[in-house]
Write an enzyme that holds these catalytic residues in place. Structure first.
Site, PDB file in Angstrom:
ATOM      1  N   GLU A  26       3.149 -12.364  -2.030  1.00  0.00           N
ATOM      2  CA  GLU A  26       3.065 -11.232  -1.012  1.00  0.00           C
ATOM      3  C   GLU A  26       1.953 -10.733  -0.183  1.00  0.00           C
ATOM      4  O   GLU A  26       1.262 -10.272  -1.295  1.00  0.00           O
ATOM      5  CB  GLU A  26       3.583 -10.457  -1.000  1.00  0.00           C
ATOM      6  CG  GLU A  26       3.617  -9.131  -0.349  1.00  0.00           C
ATOM      7  CD  GLU A  26       4.766  -8.267  -0.343  1.00  0.00           C
ATOM      8  OE1 GLU A  26       5.785  -8.011  -1.551  1.00  0.00           O
ATOM      9  OE2 GLU A  26       4.305  -6.997   0.045  1.00  0.00           O
ATOM     10  N   ARG A  86      -3.543   3.787  -4.369  1.00  0.00           N
ATOM     11  CA  ARG A  86      -1.998   3.536  -5.513  1.00  0.00           C
ATOM     12  C   ARG A  86      -2.144   3.085  -7.121  1.00  0.00           C
ATOM     13  O   ARG A  86      -2.918   2.554  -7.304  1.00  0.00           O
ATOM     14  CB  ARG A  86      -1.046   1.874  -4.673  1.00  0.00           C
ATOM     15  CG  ARG A  86      -1.277   1.941  -3.580  1.00  0.00           C
ATOM     16  CD  ARG A  86       0.727   1.257  -3.167  1.00  0.00           C
ATOM     17  NE  ARG A  86      -0.240   1.367  -1.730  1.00  0.00           N
ATOM     18  CZ  ARG A  86       1.155   0.622  -0.874  1.00  0.00           C
ATOM     19  NH1 ARG A  86       1.957   0.016  -2.023  1.00  0.00           N
ATOM     20  NH2 ARG A  86       1.083   0.225   0.685  1.00  0.00           N
ATOM     21  N   SER A 114       3.355  -6.890   4.583  1.00  0.00           N
ATOM     22  CA  SER A 114       5.053  -6.443   4.214  1.00  0.00           C
ATOM     23  C   SER A 114       5.179  -5.592   5.912  1.00  0.00           C
ATOM     24  O   SER A 114       4.231  -5.470   6.392  1.00  0.00           O
ATOM     25  CB  SER A 114       5.416  -5.282   3.389  1.00  0.00           C
ATOM     26  OG  SER A 114       6.389  -6.223   2.276  1.00  0.00           O
ATOM     27  N   ARG A 137      -6.095  -9.121  -0.909  1.00  0.00           N
ATOM     28  CA  ARG A 137      -4.802 -10.175  -1.518  1.00  0.00           C
ATOM     29  C   ARG A 137      -5.141 -11.645  -0.742  1.00  0.00           C
ATOM     30  O   ARG A 137      -4.648 -12.444  -1.021  1.00  0.00           O
ATOM     31  CB  ARG A 137      -2.956  -9.587  -1.282  1.00  0.00           C
ATOM     32  CG  ARG A 137      -2.902  -9.239  -2.109  1.00  0.00           C
ATOM     33  CD  ARG A 137      -1.192  -8.900  -2.454  1.00  0.00           C
ATOM     34  NE  ARG A 137      -0.900  -8.299  -3.857  1.00  0.00           N
ATOM     35  CZ  ARG A 137      -0.203  -7.302  -3.845  1.00  0.00           C
ATOM     36  NH1 ARG A 137       1.455  -8.019  -3.095  1.00  0.00           N
ATOM     37  NH2 ARG A 137       0.433  -6.803  -4.578  1.00  0.00           N
ATOM     38  N   GLU A 183      -0.860   1.853  -9.271  1.00  0.00           N
ATOM     39  CA  GLU A 183      -0.351   0.880 -10.235  1.00  0.00           C
ATOM     40  C   GLU A 183      -0.565   0.796 -11.072  1.00  0.00           C
ATOM     41  O   GLU A 183      -1.749   0.964 -12.069  1.00  0.00           O
ATOM     42  CB  GLU A 183      -1.113  -0.514  -9.576  1.00  0.00           C
ATOM     43  CG  GLU A 183      -0.667  -0.231  -7.775  1.00  0.00           C
ATOM     44  CD  GLU A 183       0.624  -0.640  -7.322  1.00  0.00           C
ATOM     45  OE1 GLU A 183       1.690  -0.743  -8.219  1.00  0.00           O
ATOM     46  OE2 GLU A 183       0.660  -1.115  -6.168  1.00  0.00           O
ATOM     47  N   ARG A 221      -2.669  -8.967  -9.166  1.00  0.00           N
ATOM     48  CA  ARG A 221      -2.803  -8.686  -7.356  1.00  0.00           C
ATOM     49  C   ARG A 221      -2.635  -7.083  -7.494  1.00  0.00           C
ATOM     50  O   ARG A 221      -2.133  -6.797  -6.015  1.00  0.00           O
ATOM     51  CB  ARG A 221      -1.474  -9.520  -7.364  1.00  0.00           C
ATOM     52  CG  ARG A 221      -0.119  -9.210  -7.646  1.00  0.00           C
ATOM     53  CD  ARG A 221       0.748  -9.811  -7.337  1.00  0.00           C
ATOM     54  NE  ARG A 221       2.037  -9.317  -7.524  1.00  0.00           N
ATOM     55  CZ  ARG A 221       3.268 -10.009  -6.899  1.00  0.00           C
ATOM     56  NH1 ARG A 221       2.515 -10.625  -5.881  1.00  0.00           N
ATOM     57  NH2 ARG A 221       4.507  -9.220  -6.457  1.00  0.00           N
ATOM     58  N   HIS A 222      -2.640  -6.630  -8.320  1.00  0.00           N
ATOM     59  CA  HIS A 222      -2.703  -4.792  -8.078  1.00  0.00           C
ATOM     60  C   HIS A 222      -4.159  -4.634  -8.165  1.00  0.00           C
ATOM     61  O   HIS A 222      -4.690  -4.293  -9.380  1.00  0.00           O
ATOM     62  CB  HIS A 222      -1.572  -4.176  -8.805  1.00  0.00           C
ATOM     63  CG  HIS A 222      -0.410  -4.420  -8.500  1.00  0.00           C
ATOM     64  ND1 HIS A 222       0.045  -6.083  -8.606  1.00  0.00           N
ATOM     65  CD2 HIS A 222       0.601  -4.389  -7.245  1.00  0.00           C
ATOM     66  CE1 HIS A 222       1.537  -5.887  -7.988  1.00  0.00           C
ATOM     67  NE2 HIS A 222       1.414  -4.571  -6.972  1.00  0.00           N
TER      68      HIS A 222
HETATM   69  P1  ATP Z   1       4.109  -5.656  -4.188  1.00  0.00           P
HETATM   70  O1  ATP Z   1       5.728  -5.424  -4.969  1.00  0.00           O
HETATM   71  O2  ATP Z   1       3.484  -7.045  -4.785  1.00  0.00           O
HETATM   72  O3  ATP Z   1       3.785  -4.563  -5.273  1.00  0.00           O
HETATM   73  P2  ATP Z   1       4.484  -3.587  -2.119  1.00  0.00           P
HETATM   74  O4  ATP Z   1       5.525  -4.214  -1.557  1.00  0.00           O
HETATM   75  O5  ATP Z   1       4.713  -2.976  -2.817  1.00  0.00           O
HETATM   76  O6  ATP Z   1       3.530  -5.074  -2.603  1.00  0.00           O
HETATM   77  P3  ATP Z   1       3.733  -2.552   0.551  1.00  0.00           P
HETATM   78  O7  ATP Z   1       4.396  -0.913   0.226  1.00  0.00           O
HETATM   79  O8  ATP Z   1       4.561  -3.629   0.921  1.00  0.00           O
HETATM   80  O9  ATP Z   1       3.362  -3.562  -1.179  1.00  0.00           O
HETATM   81  O10 ATP Z   1       1.994  -3.172   0.779  1.00  0.00           O
HETATM   82  C1  ATP Z   1       2.285  -4.058   2.116  1.00  0.00           C
HETATM   83  C2  ATP Z   1       0.968  -4.537   1.365  1.00  0.00           C
HETATM   84  O11 ATP Z   1      -0.140  -3.814   0.888  1.00  0.00           O
HETATM   85  C3  ATP Z   1       1.636  -5.456   0.226  1.00  0.00           C
HETATM   86  O12 ATP Z   1       2.428  -6.880   0.789  1.00  0.00           O
HETATM   87  C4  ATP Z   1      -0.388  -6.271  -0.269  1.00  0.00           C
HETATM   88  O13 ATP Z   1      -0.901  -6.838  -0.126  1.00  0.00           O
HETATM   89  C5  ATP Z   1      -0.802  -4.861   0.189  1.00  0.00           C
HETATM   90  N1  ATP Z   1      -0.562  -3.982  -1.136  1.00  0.00           N
HETATM   91  C6  ATP Z   1       0.158  -3.554  -1.692  1.00  0.00           C
HETATM   92  N2  ATP Z   1      -0.113  -2.986  -2.785  1.00  0.00           N
HETATM   93  C7  ATP Z   1      -1.505  -3.241  -3.635  1.00  0.00           C
HETATM   94  C8  ATP Z   1      -2.342  -2.509  -4.963  1.00  0.00           C
HETATM   95  N3  ATP Z   1      -1.626  -2.374  -5.357  1.00  0.00           N
HETATM   96  N4  ATP Z   1      -3.114  -3.360  -4.227  1.00  0.00           N
HETATM   97  C9  ATP Z   1      -3.676  -4.399  -3.264  1.00  0.00           C
HETATM   98  N5  ATP Z   1      -2.936  -4.650  -2.627  1.00  0.00           N
HETATM   99  C10 ATP Z   1      -1.844  -4.116  -2.692  1.00  0.00           C
HETATM  100 MG    MG Z   2       5.756  -5.136   0.141  1.00  0.00          MG
END
Ligand code: ATP
Ligand code: MG
Length: 454
Positions: A377, A232, A380, A428, A234, A240-241
């Site tokens: 989180e 991703r 999901s 995470r 980000e 946490r990202h």
């Molecule tokens: P957040 O809102 O915390 O950025 P998200 O809701 O965008 O997360 P999801 O698409 O739901 O993320 O992805 C499922 C899971 O993958 C998340 O709950 C998280 O544990 C993990 N995850 C998502 N993006 C990242 C990231 N950039 N780095 C590390 N872990 C991630």
């Molecule tokens: Mg999510």
């Protein structure tokens, strides 16, 4: 004399080619006392007290004291070992002896040494010193940083956690799968896609295996999981990202409701955490982590409950909006004061969830969930929209062009059972379980906006 890869086999010593049994700091036992052993590792420290000198040799499992009484040690061996720069790699042969003063309860008195790799000095980063170092310096010199047992132990726990997750799911008849990481379209929104040049086409690195694990639900591989990298882009720098993480995904067909998915994950988390507490004790001690087994069943809050709790704590969230990092954190504090480290937040507004999530008809909500662990989180998921017509409608509602998802939609047109699943960020989970300050501590070589090497 050159010390690089040198062999120093003094008169009367045992030639290295006929090495006595190789031991490490974890396997020297009482049976070895009085016997010849070979030990190998990194020179953590050298202390020359004149009449006797000591080398602290470190290996994966701990440290070994090499004791060299000047009169009883071949002079060349004494000379080489006491003059070695820290972090050099050596093989030492000698007699194992019980010792009340050595930390491990024994020491090795050497009669031969082979310098396998002489370290340059000064070191860019100390290994044994307890001084604080900038995180950037640590990650720039990760090969040295990871020599610290407390840093390395996180990865021993991560490996154990994966073993335990694997065992749990295989026992539940799940099939491990691997889906493509080079994909034609994203599932989690365009903003965080990494484009890649794919011959003459534009492709992307997979943000998640979402579309593929759902396609599999139409095949008879009806309970699958995948543990693999997800990518991703980000843009923000948070604790946490990262741009590349390990996503633990699962998908199950023929569910009655998303509760089936919650039960499965809950069982998996409990088995994993219990196993880590049970089998990972030594590594946990090194990390200094106090891991509790969360209380079951995990409490279930609806999104509206969560908004209500936050409001009563003085944090206003507009109905429909994300709880946000601060909201999640505050909710975590409330839940922890009630004795709950893990909890579900279900039924998010459908508007905030991706197209593949099933709407809760007659309400603005959806059959979706997050799993939060100590205020963050970690996963999901939800029940998926398996009805072809409704799925197309939802795509349009989200401003997506169904024709660019044809490869996915086709699987829904010819017999697709109801199904649901999850995506859980492995790092995470490790971060929250071990109380690590930053997700990067759970990644060997983190990737983010500012880091592409090492
Ligand atoms: P957040 O809102 O915390 O950025 P998200 O809701 O965008 O997360 P999801 O698409 O739901 O993320 O992805 C499922 C899971 O993958 C998340 O709950 C998280 O544990 C993990 N995850 C998502 N993006 C990242 C990231 N950039 N780095 C590390 N872990 C991630
Ligand atoms: Mg999510």
């Amino acid at each position: 004399m050159t010390y690089i890869n040198c062999r120093c086999i003094p008169e009367g010593g045992v030639p290295m080619s006929e090495r006595p049994p190789v031991r490490n700091s974890g396997t020297v036992s009482k049976d070895d006392f009085g016997r010849e052993v070979t030990v190998k590792g990194w020179v953590q420290d050298v202390r020359n007290l004149g009449g006797i000198s000591f080398v602290i040799l470190r290996d994966r499992f701990g440290i070994i004291q090499i004791a060299m009484p000047k009169k009883k040690t071949p002079p060349e061996v004494f000379d080489i070992l006491t003059n070695l720069p820290r972090e050099s790699v050596v093989a030492v042969e000698g007699t194992a002896k019980e010792s009340t003063q050595a930390k491990m309860g024994y020491e090795v008195v050497p009669n031969a040494v082979e310098v396998l790799s002489r370290a340059a000095s000064p070191l860019p980063l100390g290994v044994a010193d307890k001084v604080g170092v900038e995180i950037e310096t640590r990650y720039n010199n990760r090969y040295l940083d990871l020599r610290k047992p407390e840093i390395r132990a996180v990865f021993e726990i991560k490996s154990l956690a994966l073993d335990l997750i694997d065992a749990f799911l295989k026992e539940k008849d799940f099939i491990e799968v691997f889906t493509p990481k080079i994909v034609a379209s994203g599932a989690e929104g365009g903003a965080t896609l990494f484009p890649v040049k794919y011959f003459d086409k534009e492709a992307y690195l997979a943000q998640s295996p979402q579309l593929y694990k759902q396609i599999l639900m139409s095949t008879g591989l009806d309970q699958v999981y995948e543990i693999a990298p997800a990518f991703r882009a980000e843009p923000s720098d948070t604790i946490r990202h990262v741009s590349e993480f390990i996503s633990f995904d699962g998908e199950m067909a023929f569910i009655e409701s998303q509760r089936d998915v919650l039960d499965l994950i809950e069982g998996c988390m409990q088995a994993m955490i219990e196993g880590v507490i049970d089998r990972g004790q030594k590594s946990l001690e090194l990390v200094g982590a106090q891991v509790n087994l969360p209380r079951v069943p995990y409490p279930v809050l609806t999104y509206s409950d969560a908004v209500g709790i936050l409001a009563s704590e003085g944090m206003e969230i507009q109905e429909g909006e994300d709880l946000g990092t601060e909201g999640e954190k505050l909710l975590g504090e409330v839940m922890s004061s009630r004795g709950n480290e893990m909890y579900w937040i279900i039924e998010y507004p459908e508007a905030s969830k991706p197209f593949y999530i099933m709407e809760k008809d007659g309400t603005p909500f959806s059959h979706s969930f997050d799993l939060d662990y100590n205020g963050q989180e970690i996963a999901s998921g939800g029940q998926r929209e398996h009805r072809h017509g409704r799925l197309v409608e939802r795509m349009r509602k989200k401003g997506l062009d169904p024709s660019s998802f044809e490869f996915y939609l086709n699987a829904f047109a010819y017999g697709m059972p109801p199904h649901g699943g999850w995506g859980l960020g492995l790092e995470r989970l490790i971060q929250k379980m071990l109380g690590l300050a930053n997700i990067r501590e759970a990644i060997l070589f983190p990737r983010d906006r500012n880091r592409l090497t090492p």
